[in-house]
Every structure is written in C-alpha cells, then in structure tokens.
Design a protein around this motif. Structure first.
Motif, mmCIF file in Angstrom:
data_model
loop_
_atom_site.group_PDB
_atom_site.id
_atom_site.type_symbol
_atom_site.label_atom_id
_atom_site.label_comp_id
_atom_site.label_asym_id
_atom_site.label_seq_id
_atom_site.Cartn_x
_atom_site.Cartn_y
_atom_site.Cartn_z
ATOM 1 N N ASN A 292 0.943 -1.266 -0.048
ATOM 2 C CA ASN A 292 0.274 -0.051 -0.272
ATOM 3 C C ASN A 292 0.695 1.135 -0.018
ATOM 4 N N PHE A 293 1.936 1.242 -0.510
ATOM 5 C CA PHE A 293 2.583 2.559 -1.175
ATOM 6 C C PHE A 293 2.477 2.957 -2.009
ATOM 7 N N ARG A 294 1.023 3.766 -1.928
ATOM 8 C CA ARG A 294 0.079 4.949 -2.835
ATOM 9 C C ARG A 294 -0.726 5.227 -2.251
ATOM 10 N N ASP A 295 -1.660 6.169 -3.269
ATOM 11 C CA ASP A 295 -2.769 6.722 -2.986
ATOM 12 C C ASP A 295 -4.097 5.788 -1.742
ATOM 13 N N HIS A 296 -2.994 5.110 -1.240
ATOM 14 C CA HIS A 296 -4.577 4.289 -0.329
ATOM 15 C C HIS A 296 -4.283 4.848 1.578
ATOM 16 N N PRO A 297 -5.229 4.502 1.440
ATOM 17 C CA PRO A 297 -5.391 5.790 3.250
ATOM 18 C C PRO A 297 -4.358 5.496 4.021
ATOM 19 N N PRO A 440 -7.328 21.296 1.131
ATOM 20 C CA PRO A 440 -8.544 21.875 0.255
ATOM 21 C C PRO A 440 -9.591 22.975 0.764
ATOM 22 N N ALA A 441 -9.553 23.791 -0.075
ATOM 23 C CA ALA A 441 -11.087 24.377 0.384
ATOM 24 C C ALA A 441 -12.152 23.637 0.268
ATOM 25 N N PHE A 515 -27.155 9.994 1.333
ATOM 26 C CA PHE A 515 -25.452 8.896 0.630
ATOM 27 C C PHE A 515 -24.951 10.044 -0.162
ATOM 28 N N ALA A 516 -23.908 9.613 0.527
ATOM 29 C CA ALA A 516 -22.427 10.533 -0.584
ATOM 30 C C ALA A 516 -21.521 9.120 -1.487
ATOM 31 N N ARG A 517 -21.828 9.866 -2.722
ATOM 32 C CA ARG A 517 -20.241 8.788 -3.729
ATOM 33 C C ARG A 517 -19.291 8.826 -3.192
ATOM 34 N N ARG A 518 -18.710 7.688 -3.570
ATOM 35 C CA ARG A 518 -17.115 7.938 -3.382
ATOM 36 C C ARG A 518 -16.686 8.903 -4.653
ATOM 37 N N VAL A 519 -15.299 9.470 -3.795
ATOM 38 C CA VAL A 519 -14.833 10.091 -4.075
ATOM 39 C C VAL A 519 -13.082 10.307 -4.899
ATOM 40 N N ALA A 520 -12.586 11.103 -5.414
ATOM 41 C CA ALA A 520 -10.976 10.575 -5.075
ATOM 42 C C ALA A 520 -10.586 11.470 -3.083
ATOM 43 N N GLN A 521 -9.799 11.313 -3.234
ATOM 44 C CA GLN A 521 -9.392 11.596 -1.571
ATOM 45 C C GLN A 521 -9.501 13.194 -1.670
ATOM 46 N N ASP A 522 -8.898 14.089 -2.220
ATOM 47 C CA ASP A 522 -8.828 15.543 -2.089
ATOM 48 C C ASP A 522 -10.314 16.078 -2.290
ATOM 49 N N ALA A 523 -11.188 15.595 -3.187
ATOM 50 C CA ALA A 523 -12.533 16.414 -3.157
ATOM 51 C C ALA A 523 -12.954 15.125 -1.660
ATOM 52 N N HIS A 524 -13.176 14.056 -1.939
ATOM 53 C CA HIS A 524 -13.607 13.688 0.326
ATOM 54 C C HIS A 524 -13.143 15.114 1.124
ATOM 55 N N PRO A 539 -18.321 -3.210 16.285
ATOM 56 C CA PRO A 539 -17.324 -3.652 17.415
ATOM 57 C C PRO A 539 -15.717 -3.056 16.570
ATOM 58 N N TYR A 540 -16.059 -2.493 15.009
ATOM 59 C CA TYR A 540 -15.133 -1.776 14.230
ATOM 60 C C TYR A 540 -15.444 -1.044 14.103
ATOM 61 N N GLY A 541 -14.406 0.242 14.764
ATOM 62 C CA GLY A 541 -14.906 1.576 14.190
ATOM 63 C C GLY A 541 -13.572 2.636 13.746
ATOM 64 N N ALA A 542 -13.580 3.885 13.417
ATOM 65 C CA ALA A 542 -12.950 4.848 12.328
ATOM 66 C C ALA A 542 -12.158 4.517 12.727
ATOM 67 N N HIS A 543 -11.061 4.725 11.397
ATOM 68 C CA HIS A 543 -9.051 4.361 11.643
ATOM 69 C C HIS A 543 -8.758 6.151 10.991
ATOM 70 N N THR A 544 -8.309 5.742 9.753
ATOM 71 C CA THR A 544 -8.047 6.510 8.631
ATOM 72 C C THR A 544 -9.669 7.229 8.867
ATOM 73 N N THR A 545 -10.784 6.940 8.421
ATOM 74 C CA THR A 545 -11.927 8.029 8.824
ATOM 75 C C THR A 545 -11.738 9.281 9.778
ATOM 76 N N GLY A 546 -11.930 8.474 10.587
ATOM 77 C CA GLY A 546 -11.395 9.197 11.962
ATOM 78 C C GLY A 546 -10.845 10.635 12.462
ATOM 79 N N CYS A 547 -9.142 9.929 11.896
ATOM 80 C CA CYS A 547 -8.209 11.069 10.808
ATOM 81 C C CYS A 547 -8.734 11.903 10.431
#
Length: 645
Positions: A292-297, A440-441, A515-524, A539-547
C-alpha cells in the motif's frame, strides 16, 4: 571468437524472432555437438520439430531433455509444456494430461511461494492445451484472485462451474471475485450457494457474514455470527476463516487471537527459528514491507513519517508489492526512501533474500492480514527483528512476527495475553498522521446534496462497519432533531435500500438519509467540513476515516470498544484533546449523542478547537511522532539484542 552457451542462445533467439529458424537450429545443433544432452538446445529443436509436424522427432528430443534436466536439477516446466503439446498433437490424451498435471503442480508451488504472476502464466498455458479441464480453470481462477484480477478470475471460475466443477469452494471463490468487482449482491448469493453445497466450509460462512455486513443485511445476521464464532470451539472445524473478518464480529480479544493462530497454522509456512540480532553498529537499517505504498488510506498518512526519518541514525528501504504504484502519493513515498525495491512480481523466497542481502535490522510489515498481504515473506526470518505496524488492528498470531506497535489505549496494560507478539507502545496515539497532507477548500453543502441549515451527522465509514444497535441510536437522534440528517457513504443499492427500510421502520423519513458517492481523496476531504459531527462505529471503529474528520475540523463521537479495532477512535480523540467525546458503553454513547444534538453550540466549540490547534495538535505532529517512533525502534532492537529469546 567462440561464443558462450548463453551468448549462443541469445543469438539463436534473435534469429528465431526474425523468422530465421534454420539459422537458430544450426546454433542449437552446434551446442549439442559439444553438449549432446543440453536440455535447452534439445527443447528448442523439439519445438521446431513440433511446429513442422515431426512429432516423433519432437518427442524423442523432449524425452532426452527431461532426463537431462532432472539429472541436473534444472527447471523443467518448459519441457513438460512442450511434452504436453506434443502428446496433444499425437492425440495421446492420457500422456498429455499427465504432462499438464506436472505443470499444474509446479504452478501450485509457485502460487504458494507468492509468485502469482509466474503461476498464472503457467496455468494459462496449461488451459490453452486443455481448455475443458475444470481443475485447471479452478486453479487459474484462484491465482487470478491472488493477482487481484477479479474479472479474469470470475470468467475462469464460472467456466469451471459450467463444466461441472462441484463443491462449495468453487462458489466461495466466485463470490470473492464478485466482491472484488464491487458486486456485493452477487457475492452474497455466491457465498450462500457455497454454503448450500458445503455447510462445513468455514471460509464461505465468514465471507457470507462479511457480505451481510457490507449490504447491511441485518435480519438473521446474529445467527450467522454465532454459527461462525462457534467453530472456534470445534477442533475439527475448518480453521480457514480470514482474521480480518473476525475484527468486525462481536468477538473478544481472546477469540481474535484464536482465529489468527488457526489461520496462520493452516495458511502460512512454518517460520524459521529466530536468529540472534547482532549488536547495533552505525545507522539502524529499517525495511518497510507493504502493498500500500500508494494513494491508499495508510499510504497517505505514512508518507510524512518516511520523509521525517533522521538519516543520520536510520537507513530506510521500501519493499513494495502493490500493483498500483502510480500517482503523486506513490511518487512521494518512493522518493522518501534511501532504497526502493519493487517486488510485486518476485516470489516470497527471493524477496526474503533481497531483505537479507540488504542487511535489514528491523523489518516492519505494513499489511498484516488485510487483502493482498504477503506475510509468507517473513517466514524465513530475513531480518533479525520483524514487527507489524498500522494496517491490521489486532494480533497476527504468527511466530514470524516478533512485535506489534500500539499505544496504551488500543492495547491497555493487561491485554498483552491476547497478543501472540510482544506488545510495544508509543507514548502517543499509535496512528501516524501526515502534517503535510494539506486542506483543500471546502465544498458547499449544496454540492453534496445536503440541506444548508441542517445538523449533519456523518458516518462515512465503509458499510461493513455499520450495525443495527448504533444505527438505531443515530435514528433516535434524528427523531429528537427534525432538522438533522444522517450522511452516509454510499454502498451497493441494496445496502442503501436496507438502511432506508430501517429508517422507515423507526419512524424516520428515509429521505433524511443522504448517501455520499465515492470520490477521490482530495474531493472527499473538501466535502468533509459539511458535517457537524462524525459518528463512530462498533465493534470495528473509524481509523483513517476518523483522522480525516478530525483533520478537517469535524469532531467525532466514539464508544470505547472491547478490542483493538474498536478502540482506535478513543486513541485519536485522546491525542486530539477531546476525551469528553469518548464514551464507555453503548448506552452512554446514545445519551451523549442526544445531548450533543440538543446542544449544537457545544459541537461547534469542539470543531473550533480542532481548527485552531491543527498546526500544534499532537495527533497531527508528524515530526514529534517520528522521534517517538525512532526511539521505539531503537528500544525494540536493543532489547532484542539483550534478550534474544
């Protein structure tokens, strides 16, 4: 000047590529004049004989080539494939099948060794010779899954099923292909089909439970969960259910340890004994191993850590086996390493040799049991110390892993017994963040189908983390506030319909679920500021989503879970300076949520805190985190030198 055999073969290959078969053959004959049983020259002449329809001559030379290759312990797959083609041409089906099966066995060994591309090539050539052999199609489909080529996998597996391939494993793999293609509903149906064919197939049961999670198919879910968990009490049950699925179940830390150990014993090679770690001399050589050395969370969040490493004390090497290495994030990560090794098409044993030759002191596995991981690389112990960090939030249960990196929140003191590895703790939140990620803005609510004056409660976690009890709590908040809406990440249409049905049952207008559609990271990131409050899951919480939420100034309400995967939100909020948003029970979570929706000014104050402290907040202090990380690496290595057992 006399050519070496290697040079002669290269010259002959150029002749063949140019259509000068006779010139190439003359060179092969010259080689055989000096080395009468040279397997490569015999093979090439046999291939020419076969192409010319002289099957007897091809067979005679291939028989000699095979004997010579065996005598010299040389690879023989090309010879076996040529033998199979020759027998097919001679209409000797039994002999052809036997030769193909030899190659099939070789492909299986390559797959087990992590050389999936080489295995795929062999199997494709076998299938070309025996296109109606369902066993070959099943193996090729499985290899395509490993190679993350789900469309090809689906095609091969469905062809095998059409030819009469039986058993639950066929449909389980078809389900996996559908899941990777994003067709969760067809995956769900395939897993049901697999269990109908073999009710004891635990992997299919685990996959079915996960498919239920993804589609929010909650009716009947608890019975499926308990059936799966009950297999842990049956020594005769199939141990092959993926540990990452166990993290999403209502399992205890002890049960997650049992799942991981069962999986590693069944699916991973037995690890070599640990070698003594030499005393540290000079810079500590750290290797990072990941797909995952890429555009991955996690790739995005770790880029700053790699860049901030103190090069006077640390030498870092990246070993990347990910398929997608394009884009700005991947380029940034590559540039941050002292050395970069692209090992995606290299077998596990060869990757381990590279790590050993690079003299790595500490190897950091960055993938664990998440999809596409290659823990088998660690089996031969290419580094004196091997640890796991930040990808799989739980124990790996594998003797090749010496330690796991955590903090005192995600693995509280006293929980070490539930981890196969030694637990090492950072003094702050273990989850690294990148202070250079940018902000981003913000996009307006109108661009995201959100009402301008609404109280926006957001849970943009993937749907497999949603559960009925907390969802019911969110709906109760909507009943308290008529102007509140629930903002969710869009999944499969069936998932969205299931949640709308839940809302309707609870007396909430389904239109208040947006419902929010999936978008690129900057747009998200740009749209996240539209939310007022982020809602964590169990029982499985937010990780990168929380960050992401906290980085954009959106506070998050969490409930401290019973396991590592459910406690990351509490760790993030503690580091961010918002411990009052951590609750300790589902009941307290509901009560706190209702308090917050009734006092939106307090929610805004939490958001102001995040926005005003972004540059100084310990959660986002990459430089400080890196110094803590480096100190821990040195402590781990020196401790291993002192106490090698």
């Amino acid at each position: 000047m006399q050519l070496t055999v290697q040079d002669a073969f290269a010259l002959a290959a150029r002749h063949e590529a140019a259509g000068r078969a006779a010139d190439a053959r003359a060179i092969y004959e010259q080689i055989l004049a000096s080395l009468p049983e040279h397997p490569g020259a015999l093979l090439r002449i046999a291939e020419q004989e076969l192409a010319a329809g002289r099957h007897a001559g091809a067979l005679e030379r291939l028989t000699r080539a095979l004997a010579a290759a065996r005598a010299q312990a040389l690879p023989a797959q090309e010879i076996w494939l040529a033998l199979a083609a020759t027998h097919v041409a001679r209409d000797e089906r039994d002999e052809a099948d036997a030769a193909i099966e030899h190659v099939h066995g070789m492909a299986r060994k390559l797959k087990a060794a992590g050389a999936v591309e080489a295995a795929k090539e062999l199997l494709e050539r076998c299938v070309a010779l025996a296109p109606e052999n369902p066993d070959l199609l099943l193996s090729l489909g499985a290899v395509c899954l490993d190679a993350n080529r789900p469309a090809e996998a689906k095609q091969q597996l469905e062809h095998a099923a059409a030819l009469g391939a039986q058993g639950g494993a066929v449909w389980d793999n078809i389900g996996l292909a559908h899941r990777l293609l994003g067709d969760d509903e067809q995956a769900f149906l395939a897993f049901e089909h697999a269990l109908a064919a073999d009710s004891s197939l635990t992997p299919a049961l685990a996959n079915l439970v996960n498919a239920r999670y993804t589609l929010c198919e909650w009716d009947g879910l608890e019975a499926c969960e308990q059936l799966l968990i009950a297999t842990l009490d049956d020594p005769a049950s199939d141990p092959r259910w993926p540990p990452w699925i166990a993290l999403s179940l209502p399992t205890s830390s002890a049960q997650q340890l049992a799942v991981a150990r069962r999986w590693s014993n069944a699916m991973l090679p037995a690890p070599a004994p640990r070698h003594p770690a030499p005393a540290r001399a000079g810079r500590l050589r750290v290797g990072y191993l990941s797909g995952n050395f890429r555009d991955h969370p996690t790739g995005r969040l770790m880029a700053g850590l790699f860049e901030a490493h103190d090069r006077s004390r640390f030498d870092i090497t990246g070993y990347s086996y990910g398929r997608d290495s394009s884009g700005a994030t991947a380029a940034r990560i590559r540039a941050a390493f002292d050395r970069w090794r692209d090992v995606r098409d290299i077998g596990d044993a060869e990757v381990a040799r590279m790590i050993r030759d690079d003299g790595i002191d500490i190897l950091v596995d960055r993938h664990g049991y998440t999809l596409g991981g290659r823990l088998s690389i660690l089996a031969s112990r290419p580094a004196p110390v091997q640890i796991h960090y930040m990808s799989y939030p739980g124990t790996l249960g594998y003797d090749a892993i010496d330690g796991v990196i955590a903090d005192a929140e995600v693995i509280p003191p006293g929980d070490e017994a539930f981890f196969h590895e030694r637990v090492w703790r950072l003094p702050r939140c273990y989850y690294v963040n990148d202070s250079r990620r940018g902000l981003p803005a913000s996009t307006p609510r109108s661009a995201n189908a959100l009402p301008e004056d609404a109280l926006v409660l957001a849970c943009l976690n993937q749907s497999h983390k949603l559960r009925r009890p907390l969802f019911a709590a969110w709906l109760s908040a909507l009943r308290v506030r008529d102007d509140a809406v629930l903002w969710l990440l869009a999944g499969h249409p069936r998932m969205q319909q299931n949640l709308r049905t839940e809302a309707e049952r609870a007396g909430v207008d389904p239109g208040r679920l947006i419902f929010a559609r999936r978008v690129a990271q900057d747009a998200h990131i740009a749209r996240l500021a539209c939310a007022d409050l982020a809602l964590d899951t169990l029982p499985y919480g937010a990780h990168t989503t929380g960050c992401d939420a906290l980085w954009t100034g959106v506070p998050m309400l969490t409930c401290r879970g019973a396991t590592f995967a459910g406690r990351v939100g509490a760790s993030l909020l503690t580091a961010a300076g918002l411990p009052e948003l951590i609750t300790d029970s589902p009941e307290a979570y509901v009560a706190r949520l209702l308090e917050l929706v009734s006092a939106p000014q307090r929610v805004r104050e939490y958001g102001d805190h995040l926005n005003h402290t972004r540059e100084t907040n310990p959660l986002f202090d990459t430089a400080g985190f890196t110094r803590d990380w480096e100190a821990l690496l040195l402590e781990i290595y020196d401790s291993t030198v002192r106490s090698p057992g």
